[in-house]
Scaffold this active site. Structure first.
Site, mmCIF file in Angstrom:
data_model
loop_
_atom_site.group_PDB
_atom_site.id
_atom_site.type_symbol
_atom_site.label_atom_id
_atom_site.label_comp_id
_atom_site.label_asym_id
_atom_site.label_seq_id
_atom_site.Cartn_x
_atom_site.Cartn_y
_atom_site.Cartn_z
ATOM 1 N N LYS A 149 0.842 -1.202 0.000
ATOM 2 C CA LYS A 149 0.000 0.000 0.000
ATOM 3 C C LYS A 149 0.874 1.248 0.000
ATOM 4 C CE LYS A 149 -2.406 1.641 3.686
ATOM 5 N NZ LYS A 149 -2.279 3.110 3.666
ATOM 6 N N ASP A 187 -3.358 4.333 -1.960
ATOM 7 C CA ASP A 187 -4.328 4.733 -0.927
ATOM 8 C C ASP A 187 -4.340 6.260 -0.790
ATOM 9 O OD1 ASP A 187 -5.974 4.794 1.335
ATOM 10 O OD2 ASP A 187 -4.349 4.270 2.710
ATOM 11 N N LYS A 206 -7.316 8.053 -1.129
ATOM 12 C CA LYS A 206 -8.651 8.423 -0.595
ATOM 13 C C LYS A 206 -9.171 9.717 -1.218
ATOM 14 C CE LYS A 206 -7.629 6.472 4.006
ATOM 15 N NZ LYS A 206 -6.170 6.329 3.998
ATOM 16 N N TYR A 224 -11.382 12.682 -2.849
ATOM 17 C CA TYR A 224 -12.678 13.289 -2.551
ATOM 18 C C TYR A 224 -12.694 14.644 -3.254
ATOM 19 C CZ TYR A 224 -16.486 15.186 0.387
ATOM 20 O OH TYR A 224 -17.651 15.724 0.849
ATOM 21 N N ASP A 225 -13.571 14.779 -4.278
ATOM 22 C CA ASP A 225 -13.633 16.055 -5.004
ATOM 23 C C ASP A 225 -14.908 16.069 -5.829
ATOM 24 O OD1 ASP A 225 -12.794 18.507 -6.338
ATOM 25 O OD2 ASP A 225 -10.745 17.954 -5.786
ATOM 26 N N ILE A 226 -15.035 17.021 -6.735
ATOM 27 C CA ILE A 226 -16.214 17.038 -7.609
ATOM 28 C C ILE A 226 -16.079 15.895 -8.625
ATOM 29 C CG2 ILE A 226 -16.681 19.501 -7.273
ATOM 30 C CD1 ILE A 226 -15.352 20.003 -10.023
ATOM 31 N N PRO A 227 -17.208 15.406 -9.165
ATOM 32 C CA PRO A 227 -17.163 14.212 -10.023
ATOM 33 C C PRO A 227 -16.148 14.262 -11.166
ATOM 34 C CG PRO A 227 -19.428 14.728 -9.478
ATOM 35 C CD PRO A 227 -18.597 15.847 -8.904
ATOM 36 N N ASN A 228 -16.091 15.376 -11.896
ATOM 37 C CA ASN A 228 -15.178 15.419 -13.040
ATOM 38 C C ASN A 228 -13.712 15.359 -12.603
ATOM 39 O OD1 ASN A 228 -14.732 15.800 -15.950
ATOM 40 N ND2 ASN A 228 -13.737 17.680 -15.253
ATOM 41 N N THR A 229 -13.391 16.040 -11.516
ATOM 42 C CA THR A 229 -12.017 16.022 -11.008
ATOM 43 C C THR A 229 -11.656 14.622 -10.503
ATOM 44 O OG1 THR A 229 -12.251 18.337 -10.403
ATOM 45 C CG2 THR A 229 -10.439 17.149 -9.368
ATOM 46 N N THR A 276 -10.799 3.926 10.431
ATOM 47 C CA THR A 276 -10.724 3.089 11.639
ATOM 48 C C THR A 276 -10.181 3.854 12.849
ATOM 49 O OG1 THR A 276 -8.712 2.249 10.620
ATOM 50 C CG2 THR A 276 -10.606 0.795 10.610
ATOM 51 N N ARG A 325 -4.088 -5.873 14.439
ATOM 52 C CA ARG A 325 -2.987 -5.947 15.394
ATOM 53 C C ARG A 325 -2.794 -7.378 15.875
ATOM 54 N NH1 ARG A 325 -2.132 -1.890 13.395
ATOM 55 N NH2 ARG A 325 -1.665 0.158 14.254
ATOM 56 N N GLN A 343 -5.053 3.868 16.198
ATOM 57 C CA GLN A 343 -6.223 3.108 15.767
ATOM 58 C C GLN A 343 -7.156 2.879 16.956
ATOM 59 O OE1 GLN A 343 -6.797 2.743 12.751
ATOM 60 N NE2 GLN A 343 -5.099 1.935 11.538
ATOM 61 N N GLY A 349 0.332 -2.076 8.883
ATOM 62 C CA GLY A 349 1.427 -1.125 8.718
ATOM 63 C C GLY A 349 2.443 -1.257 9.831
ATOM 64 N N ARG A 350 2.245 -0.467 10.884
ATOM 65 C CA ARG A 350 3.246 -0.380 11.948
ATOM 66 C C ARG A 350 3.681 -1.711 12.549
ATOM 67 N NH1 ARG A 350 0.123 4.839 14.098
ATOM 68 N NH2 ARG A 350 -1.472 3.677 12.961
HETATM 69 O O1 C5P Z 1 0.115 1.181 10.975
HETATM 70 P P1 C5P Z 1 -1.274 0.660 10.780
HETATM 71 O O2 C5P Z 1 -1.358 -0.853 10.714
HETATM 72 O O3 C5P Z 1 -2.267 1.278 11.724
HETATM 73 O O4 C5P Z 1 -1.618 1.181 9.306
HETATM 74 C C1 C5P Z 1 -2.885 1.181 8.750
HETATM 75 C C2 C5P Z 1 -2.801 1.794 7.401
HETATM 76 O O5 C5P Z 1 -4.109 1.767 6.828
HETATM 77 C C3 C5P Z 1 -2.337 3.259 7.372
HETATM 78 O O6 C5P Z 1 -1.586 3.428 6.196
HETATM 79 C C4 C5P Z 1 -3.636 4.045 7.304
HETATM 80 O O7 C5P Z 1 -3.487 5.252 6.590
HETATM 81 C C5 C5P Z 1 -4.523 3.087 6.520
HETATM 82 N N1 C5P Z 1 -5.964 3.217 6.740
HETATM 83 C C6 C5P Z 1 -6.563 3.119 7.988
HETATM 84 N N2 C5P Z 1 -7.914 3.227 8.127
HETATM 85 C C7 C5P Z 1 -8.693 3.416 7.056
HETATM 86 C C8 C5P Z 1 -8.104 3.513 5.779
HETATM 87 C C9 C5P Z 1 -6.735 3.390 5.663
HETATM 88 O O8 C5P Z 1 -5.871 2.912 8.973
HETATM 89 N N3 C5P Z 1 -10.014 3.447 7.191
#
Ligand code: C5P
Length: 227
Positions: free
Chosen positions: A30, A59, A61, A63-68, A118, A178, A187, A207-208
């Site tokens: 990602k 990733d 995410k 968010y804008d107007i439809p054409n953009t 989340t 986790r 989180q 991630g972490r």
């Molecule tokens: O480090 P961690 O496991 O918390 O990483 C979760 C990843 O998922 C991060 O890159 C975060 O931006 C992404 N994410 C999230 N919740 C969402 C969408 C994406 O934590 N709803």
């Protein structure tokens, strides 16, 4: 179930080193806002050079107007990525315009809609969206499904509910995973790999717990064993 590892490290070098350590694994990687703003399309190219079979989830995410949004979707698809996401709260017209634009392409990437981040707890979610997480997530998922998207980003706790309200094939990608003894970081609604599987999550994002480990490969293997 598939695993997606977040490349959220502070430099391109560190992200690519992580990708190299995981290069024999059949996983998603990602690329999020920080990495993409800093390293751009070169990072996508560099990842594919390490292993062309890595599937890349961009990733951003949007968010804008439809054409953009449709213009941005086309540009993202042209990067050769495998999946990207938009905010479901951008609305059905915007999501449909994205899917319409991609329908002109030969091999379009998968498109997911973000429902509720989340990191939200119930109280702070209510302040912004004026409804409970559960109700709003159900509506956002239905909107995304009816707009022709391939799935949603949601917490593990909404995954099965979304499928029962849409379709079993509608993808749920769930961050906030986790392992036992892991730090929760920012989180709020976290779950184990086993819980994600019980709730029919298709792709888990970690991630972490992976990239802060001294041995990321070992953590990935541990997660994959439980999937
Ligand atoms: O480090 P961690 O496991 O918390 O990483 C979760 C990843 O998922 C991060 O890159 C975060 O931006 C992404 N994410 C999230 N919740 C969402 C969408 C994406 O934590 N709803």
């Amino acid at each position: 179930m598939e695993l997606c590892v977040a490349l959220d490290l502070p430099t391109s070098f560190e992200n690519l080193e992580l990708a190299k350590k995981l290069k024999d694994k059949n996983i998603w990687l990602k690329v999020g806002l920080r990495s993409f703003i800093r390293d751009g399309k070169k990072l996508i190219k560099d990842i594919k050079e390490i292993n062309p079979k890595f599937k890349i989830f961009l990733d951003l995410k949007i968010y804008d107007i439809p054409n953009t949004m449709a213009d941005a979707a086309e540009s993202m698809a042209n990067l050769g990525i495998d999946m990207f996401n938009v905010h479901a709260s951008s609305g059905k017209t915007a999501m449909r315009s994205v899917m319409e634009r991609l329908s002109e392409m030969q091999k379009p990437p998968l498109v997911l809609a973000v429902t509720a981040l989340t990191s939200f707890d119930e109280k702070n979610f209510q302040i912004i969206y004026g409804d409970s997480i559960k109700e709003k997530v159900k509506q956002f998922a239905k909107d995304a499904y009816e707009s022709g998207l391939n799935g949603v980003v949601c917490s593990v706790f909404e995954s099965a509910l979304i499928k029962s309200n849409t379709d079993d094939n509608f993808i749920t990608l769930t961050p906030g995973i986790r392992l036992e003894n892991d730090n929760l970081d920012d989180q709020k609604r976290v779950a184990s790999v086993q819980k994600a599987s019980e709730e029919k999550s298709n792709i888990i994002v970690v991630g972490r717990p992976v990239y802060t480990s001294v041995n990321p490969l070992e953590v990935v293997e541990k997660i994959m064993k439980r999937m």
